[in-house]
Design a protein around this motif. Structure first.
Motif, PDB file in Angstrom:
ATOM      1  N   UNK A   1       0.773  -1.328  -0.059  1.00 45.47           N
ATOM      2  CA  UNK A   1       0.015   0.081  -0.140  1.00 45.47           C
ATOM      3  C   UNK A   1       0.939   1.074  -0.077  1.00 45.47           C
ATOM      4  N   UNK A   2       0.426   2.304  -0.491  1.00 44.86           N
ATOM      5  CA  UNK A   2       1.108   3.666  -0.443  1.00 44.86           C
ATOM      6  C   UNK A   2       0.414   4.527   0.617  1.00 44.86           C
ATOM      7  N   UNK A   3       1.188   5.348   1.261  1.00 48.31           N
ATOM      8  CA  UNK A   3       0.996   6.302   2.071  1.00 48.31           C
ATOM      9  C   UNK A   3       1.603   7.686   2.148  1.00 48.31           C
ATOM     10  N   UNK A   4       1.254   8.762   2.882  1.00 45.28           N
ATOM     11  CA  UNK A   4       1.994  10.045   2.493  1.00 45.28           C
ATOM     12  C   UNK A   4       3.190  10.166   3.719  1.00 45.28           C
ATOM     13  N   UNK A   5       4.035  10.531   3.397  1.00 43.40           N
ATOM     14  CA  UNK A   5       5.112  11.122   4.251  1.00 43.40           C
ATOM     15  C   UNK A   5       4.590  12.310   4.791  1.00 43.40           C
ATOM     16  N   UNK A   6       4.940  12.859   5.850  1.00 48.23           N
ATOM     17  CA  UNK A   6       4.818  14.099   6.454  1.00 48.23           C
ATOM     18  C   UNK A   6       4.824  15.227   5.686  1.00 48.23           C
ATOM     19  N   UNK A   7       5.864  15.336   4.667  1.00 50.24           N
ATOM     20  CA  UNK A   7       6.098  16.315   3.684  1.00 50.24           C
ATOM     21  C   UNK A   7       4.789  16.501   2.651  1.00 50.24           C
ATOM     22  N   UNK A   8       4.397  15.133   2.206  1.00 52.86           N
ATOM     23  CA  UNK A   8       3.309  14.979   1.408  1.00 52.86           C
ATOM     24  C   UNK A   8       2.066  15.441   2.098  1.00 52.86           C
ATOM     25  N   UNK A   9       1.663  14.876   3.015  1.00 46.62           N
ATOM     26  CA  UNK A   9       0.633  15.235   4.142  1.00 46.62           C
ATOM     27  C   UNK A   9       0.419  16.711   4.125  1.00 46.62           C
ATOM     28  N   UNK A  10       1.650  17.490   4.536  1.00 47.42           N
ATOM     29  CA  UNK A  10       1.502  18.897   4.768  1.00 47.42           C
ATOM     30  C   UNK A  10       0.992  19.729   3.551  1.00 47.42           C
ATOM     31  N   UNK A  11       1.537  19.093   2.270  1.00 47.66           N
ATOM     32  CA  UNK A  11       1.215  19.932   1.048  1.00 47.66           C
ATOM     33  C   UNK A  11      -0.437  19.649   0.568  1.00 47.66           C
ATOM     34  N   UNK A  12      -0.729  18.180   1.164  1.00 51.03           N
ATOM     35  CA  UNK A  12      -2.242  18.176   0.779  1.00 51.03           C
ATOM     36  C   UNK A  12      -3.146  19.075   1.760  1.00 51.03           C
ATOM     37  N   UNK A  13      -2.746  19.099   3.082  1.00 50.31           N
ATOM     38  CA  UNK A  13      -3.389  19.942   3.963  1.00 50.31           C
ATOM     39  C   UNK A  13      -3.303  21.466   3.579  1.00 50.31           C
ATOM     40  N   UNK A  14      -2.317  21.941   3.192  1.00 47.88           N
ATOM     41  CA  UNK A  14      -2.097  23.305   2.668  1.00 47.88           C
ATOM     42  C   UNK A  14      -3.195  23.583   1.554  1.00 47.88           C
ATOM     43  N   UNK A  15      -3.317  22.722   0.512  1.00 47.18           N
ATOM     44  CA  UNK A  15      -4.031  22.878  -0.633  1.00 47.18           C
ATOM     45  C   UNK A  15      -5.515  22.844  -0.199  1.00 47.18           C
ATOM     46  N   UNK A  16      -5.659  21.752   0.561  1.00 51.73           N
ATOM     47  CA  UNK A  16      -7.344  21.776   1.181  1.00 51.73           C
ATOM     48  C   UNK A  16      -7.597  23.004   1.982  1.00 51.73           C
ATOM     49  N   UNK A  17      -6.612  23.493   2.630  1.00 57.05           N
ATOM     50  CA  UNK A  17      -7.084  24.839   3.421  1.00 57.05           C
ATOM     51  C   UNK A  17      -7.095  25.992   2.278  1.00 57.05           C
ATOM     52  N   UNK A  18      -6.464  25.839   1.272  1.00 52.91           N
ATOM     53  CA  UNK A  18      -6.440  26.807   0.394  1.00 52.91           C
ATOM     54  C   UNK A  18      -8.047  26.779  -0.291  1.00 52.91           C
ATOM     55  N   UNK A  19      -8.358  25.506  -0.619  1.00 51.00           N
ATOM     56  CA  UNK A  19      -9.530  25.378  -1.202  1.00 51.00           C
ATOM     57  C   UNK A  19     -10.854  25.750  -0.533  1.00 51.00           C
ATOM     58  N   UNK A  20     -10.689  25.457   0.969  1.00 56.65           N
ATOM     59  CA  UNK A  20     -11.846  25.760   1.786  1.00 56.65           C
ATOM     60  C   UNK A  20     -11.935  26.836   2.229  1.00 56.65           C
ATOM     61  N   UNK A  21     -10.964  27.800   1.904  1.00 53.79           N
ATOM     62  CA  UNK A  21     -11.067  29.179   2.282  1.00 53.79           C
ATOM     63  C   UNK A  21     -11.141  30.069   1.012  1.00 53.79           C
ATOM     64  N   UNK A  22     -11.306  29.340  -0.204  1.00 53.21           N
ATOM     65  CA  UNK A  22     -11.620  29.915  -1.297  1.00 53.21           C
ATOM     66  C   UNK A  22     -13.074  30.496  -1.311  1.00 53.21           C
TER      67      UNK A  22
END
Length: 381
Positions: free
Chosen positions: A278-299
């Motif tokens: 299985x594949x999972x996100x490392x901390x660096x990847x998780x942080x990038x996803x959260x930042x983009x998710x935040x950006x979209x939610x705040x749009x």
């Protein structure tokens, strides 16, 4: 909306002199983990996401966070939502009783289930319209499915129609994904967070876990029961109503993941393959996803003559649902506001030009010159 991601070993949250002290985790003995200190009544974080390996959270820290209306979300190693600690919920018992009665009324339940799926269809079309601006090969037609949905009378029928549209949607979405991501589609079999075999599904699963936690916050704030849904069956171990409320807002995650892919910010080092393949996100990847998710939610989007964020709209929709159930609102719909995305490819084109090698640039220039010469030979010599 603002999220704080904590990851690694040795995460610590405690209270000292009325202030909340947070220390992020570490991944090596040489690094210096980041620390945060928040004073009472000055907390600018809405949600803390813990994706770490080990650490401690004091009882006083939990009390401090709940008193400041901060949600604590715990994610498993594969991005699956383990649990969430929410601020105090509404004590309006009438709302829950109305919800239970609507669930037991099969006609009322089916009508509400349709509303969630109608909105999902509408938002799916918006995503595909947005993608089509850059990928003209994306063609779709949900008209037959919409007609079937109008006539559907049972939850089983509704779910069957939704499954058909989802299959079409993901096959079209896949056309915008570069081949190196090895993304084919998304089905019930690979939609589980623990079964993600490719990077796109890993990011989608992680994003949906974040969205689920936000839906739980909204549901909790209006006094509804997260375990009693209308589209999804009631299950004590599942947040069925949160799954329902996700449907009109899944497009936010879909677009966030697509943005990350198109920007080219995700790297192989942002993922890790487990022993079970299985594949999972490392901390660096998780942080990038959260930042983009935040950006979209705040749009921002216009709703009820106000310029609101999508995060605020989610809260409003949960409130509208509760008002509808108790009879304060005659109708309910989740399709509005509509997402309208306009492409601006100037930055992307500029990046492609900058990243071009001299050979690629020279070849492109020659092709452009010959094309222009064919069209206006008398001016180019």
């Amino acid at each position: 909306m603002k999220m704080l991601l904590l990851n690694g070993h040795g995460i610590n949250m405690r209270v000292d002199a009325a202030k909340l002290h947070i220390k992020n985790g570490r991944f090596s003995t040489t690094e210096d983990p980041q620390e945060y200190v928040f004073s009472p009544k000055r907390m600018d974080i809405d949600s803390i996401v813990v994706y770490g390996r080990s650490g401690s959270l004091s009882l006083e820290a939990i009390r401090w966070l709940i008193k400041h209306n901060v949600q604590i979300t715990m994610l498993d190693w594969n991005g699956k939502l383990l649990t969430t600690m929410l601020p105090s919920e509404s004590t309006n018992v009438k709302t829950k009783f109305a919800q239970y009665h609507a669930y037991e009324d099969q006609d009322a339940r089916a009508k509400l289930a349709k509303k969630f799926i109608e909105a999902k269809f509408s938002k799916s079309e918006s995503v595909l319209d947005y993608l089509k601006q850059r990928y003209p090969e994306i063609e779709y037609d949900f008209s037959v499915d919409k007609a079937k949905l109008e006539k559907a009378e049972s939850i089983r029928e509704i779910l069957g129609i939704e499954g058909g549209v989802a299959w079409k949607y993901w096959n079209k979405y896949a056309k915008a994904i570069p081949e190196e991501y090895d993304f084919r589609a998304r089905t019930d079999n690979n939609a589980r967070a623990s079964n993600s075999g490719d990077k796109v599904n890993v990011m989608l699963n992680y994003g949906y876990a974040l969205l689920e936690s936000e839906c739980l916050r909204a549901i909790n704030s209006v006094g509804l029961d997260a375990h009693v849904g209308f589209l999804h069956e009631m299950n004590p171990s599942k947040n069925s109503l949160a799954y329902d409320l996700q449907e009109p807002f899944r497009f936010i995650v879909d677009l966030a993941v697509m943005n990350l892919i198109e920007k080219g910010v995700m790297d192989s080092k942002d993922f890790i393959r487990t022993e079970s393949f299985s594949l999972r996100l490392k901390p660096t990847g998780a942080r990038k996803v959260i930042e983009e998710f935040n950006f979209m939610m705040n749009s921002k989007v216009e709703y009820r003559k106000k310029n609101s964020s999508w995060g605020s709209v989610l809260l409003v929709k949960a409130r509208e649902l509760s008002h509808h159930l108790v009879g304060k609102r005659k109708t309910i719909e989740f399709s509005k506001p509509v997402f309208v995305g306009e492409r601006d490819d100037s930055d992307l084109l500029r990046k492609k030009i900058i990243d071009m090698s001299y050979t690629e640039w020279n070849s492109a220039t020659r092709k452009l010159y010959h094309e222009l010469r064919k069209r206006c030979p008398f001016h180019l010599g």
